[in-house]
Design a protein around this motif. Sequence first.
Motif, PDB file in Angstrom:
ATOM      1  N   UNK A 246       3.865  14.927 -15.141  1.00  0.00           N
ATOM      2  CA  UNK A 246       2.950  15.247 -14.064  1.00  0.00           C
ATOM      3  C   UNK A 246       3.204  16.727 -13.691  1.00  0.00           C
ATOM      4  N   UNK A 247       4.481  17.168 -13.479  1.00  0.00           N
ATOM      5  CA  UNK A 247       4.844  18.273 -12.732  1.00  0.00           C
ATOM      6  C   UNK A 247       4.224  18.386 -11.251  1.00  0.00           C
ATOM      7  N   UNK A 248       4.143  19.463 -10.942  1.00  0.00           N
ATOM      8  CA  UNK A 248       3.567  20.060  -9.365  1.00  0.00           C
ATOM      9  C   UNK A 248       2.380  20.098  -9.415  1.00  0.00           C
ATOM     10  N   UNK A 249       1.664  19.892  -8.217  1.00  0.00           N
ATOM     11  CA  UNK A 249       0.360  20.350  -7.998  1.00  0.00           C
ATOM     12  C   UNK A 249      -0.007  21.925  -8.219  1.00  0.00           C
ATOM     13  N   UNK A 250      -0.975  22.232  -8.534  1.00  0.00           N
ATOM     14  CA  UNK A 250      -1.239  23.701  -8.828  1.00  0.00           C
ATOM     15  C   UNK A 250      -1.051  24.647  -7.739  1.00  0.00           C
TER      16      UNK A 250
ATOM     17  N   UNK B 237       0.795  -1.114   0.078  1.00  0.00           N
ATOM     18  CA  UNK B 237      -0.030   0.071   0.021  1.00  0.00           C
ATOM     19  C   UNK B 237       0.794   1.230   0.002  1.00  0.00           C
ATOM     20  N   UNK B 238       0.486   2.260  -0.690  1.00  0.00           N
ATOM     21  CA  UNK B 238       1.078   3.686  -0.696  1.00  0.00           C
ATOM     22  C   UNK B 238       0.072   4.863  -0.518  1.00  0.00           C
ATOM     23  N   UNK B 239       0.251   5.385   0.659  1.00  0.00           N
ATOM     24  CA  UNK B 239      -0.532   6.496   0.906  1.00  0.00           C
ATOM     25  C   UNK B 239      -0.242   7.941   0.308  1.00  0.00           C
ATOM     26  N   UNK B 240      -1.144   8.754  -0.457  1.00  0.00           N
ATOM     27  CA  UNK B 240      -0.893   9.780  -0.991  1.00  0.00           C
ATOM     28  C   UNK B 240      -1.590  10.992  -0.450  1.00  0.00           C
ATOM     29  N   UNK B 241      -0.976  11.931  -0.287  1.00  0.00           N
ATOM     30  CA  UNK B 241      -1.486  13.217   0.508  1.00  0.00           C
ATOM     31  C   UNK B 241      -2.092  14.141  -0.206  1.00  0.00           C
ATOM     32  N   UNK B 242      -1.666  13.959  -1.977  1.00  0.00           N
ATOM     33  CA  UNK B 242      -1.978  15.057  -2.802  1.00  0.00           C
ATOM     34  C   UNK B 242      -0.963  16.044  -3.105  1.00  0.00           C
ATOM     35  N   UNK B 243       0.318  15.585  -2.496  1.00  0.00           N
ATOM     36  CA  UNK B 243       1.668  16.772  -2.488  1.00  0.00           C
ATOM     37  C   UNK B 243       2.638  16.006  -3.218  1.00  0.00           C
ATOM     38  N   UNK B 244       3.506  16.755  -3.449  1.00  0.00           N
ATOM     39  CA  UNK B 244       4.807  16.394  -4.407  1.00  0.00           C
ATOM     40  C   UNK B 244       5.323  15.076  -4.041  1.00  0.00           C
TER      41      UNK B 244
ATOM     42  N   UNK C  62      -3.920   4.758  -1.819  1.00  0.00           N
ATOM     43  CA  UNK C  62      -5.044   5.271  -0.995  1.00  0.00           C
ATOM     44  C   UNK C  62      -5.014   6.821  -0.747  1.00  0.00           C
ATOM     45  N   UNK C  63      -5.981   7.493  -0.301  1.00  0.00           N
ATOM     46  CA  UNK C  63      -5.848   8.794   0.093  1.00  0.00           C
ATOM     47  C   UNK C  63      -6.795   9.173   1.113  1.00  0.00           C
ATOM     48  N   UNK C  64      -6.393   9.396   2.309  1.00  0.00           N
ATOM     49  CA  UNK C  64      -7.454   9.826   3.338  1.00  0.00           C
ATOM     50  C   UNK C  64      -8.051  11.153   3.277  1.00  0.00           C
TER      51      UNK C  64
ATOM     52  N   UNK D 211      -4.933  17.201  -8.740  1.00  0.00           N
ATOM     53  CA  UNK D 211      -3.729  16.351  -8.932  1.00  0.00           C
ATOM     54  C   UNK D 211      -3.998  14.804  -8.675  1.00  0.00           C
ATOM     55  N   UNK D 212      -4.910  14.588  -7.585  1.00  0.00           N
ATOM     56  CA  UNK D 212      -4.897  13.067  -7.567  1.00  0.00           C
ATOM     57  C   UNK D 212      -5.644  12.451  -8.987  1.00  0.00           C
ATOM     58  N   UNK D 213      -6.410  13.395  -9.594  1.00  0.00           N
ATOM     59  CA  UNK D 213      -7.016  12.776 -10.838  1.00  0.00           C
ATOM     60  C   UNK D 213      -5.809  12.689 -11.874  1.00  0.00           C
ATOM     61  N   UNK D 214      -4.919  13.598 -11.888  1.00  0.00           N
ATOM     62  CA  UNK D 214      -3.954  13.360 -12.867  1.00  0.00           C
ATOM     63  C   UNK D 214      -3.059  12.195 -12.652  1.00  0.00           C
ATOM     64  N   UNK D 215      -2.796  11.972 -11.230  1.00  0.00           N
ATOM     65  CA  UNK D 215      -1.930  10.768 -10.976  1.00  0.00           C
ATOM     66  C   UNK D 215      -2.620   9.674 -11.251  1.00  0.00           C
TER      67      UNK D 215
END
Length: 280
Positions: A163-167, A10-17, A38-40, A52-56
Amino acid sequence: MSRVNTEKHVLGLSGGRDSAALAVYMRQHHPELDIEYFFTDTGKELPEVYEYLGRLEGFLGKTILRLNPKRDFDFWLNQYNNYLPSPQSRWCTRQLKLRPFEQWLKPRIKNGETIYSYVAIRSDEEYREGYNSKNNKLIVCLPFKESGIDKEGVLEILESAGLGLPDYYSWRTRSGCTFCFFQQKIEWVRLKEYHPEAFEEAKAYEKNSVEHGSPFTWCQGESLDELEKPERVEQILKDHKKRLVRMRSRIKPNPLRPDEDPLDMDDLYGQSKMCLACHK
């Protein structure tokens, strides 16, 4: 029920870089692993985070599971007597991020599965540690530290993946709740500029909390009412600009990167003990 002895990843995503870069890295270097991403979701995230999660998801070719806490921020605020979370009492991370994660994994671990959890702590972050697992069936892995991948490496991974960075990196370098108490004052000023409705919501929470006797405000030493006064905003902007000028003067130009890398708030204001579950 018969017990199994399988491995899950499992790998948790924060929506960050950093966590996004780790997801890309694992897909590219370990395609043999069937990783669950997953994203909490606290429900108080920046809209740019969801975008950004959608792009990922598009890059990974997999859906990112949303772990929505059954009890939201307002529920836990009431449980904590309307006291805002703070660096001294990080109940938001505990109840809205870690608790849903642990509850999600609990049945699997009980059933005999070994869980490998991948955390995006970089090789240049010696002062940070990952989630402290108290169960030998939950194994925390730090691929970036093991592979020597630092901040520059993370940026290269995201750029090469397209992907670049989140906006939100144009004005803030932390993911997490809109009213995170780890924000610097300049980030509050930018929140008011980019998402005034979120700033007003934060003000309402703060006023309610103070009325119930909470000793904490979102910003150390001043309320959001005080912070948003024009003269105070002007001073915060001036101070931030001075920090930027000083920091840029110390950085050696990188001929391989004609564009300046974004400076983290930790670069400008010193390392903070931010919550990794929210910001990585």
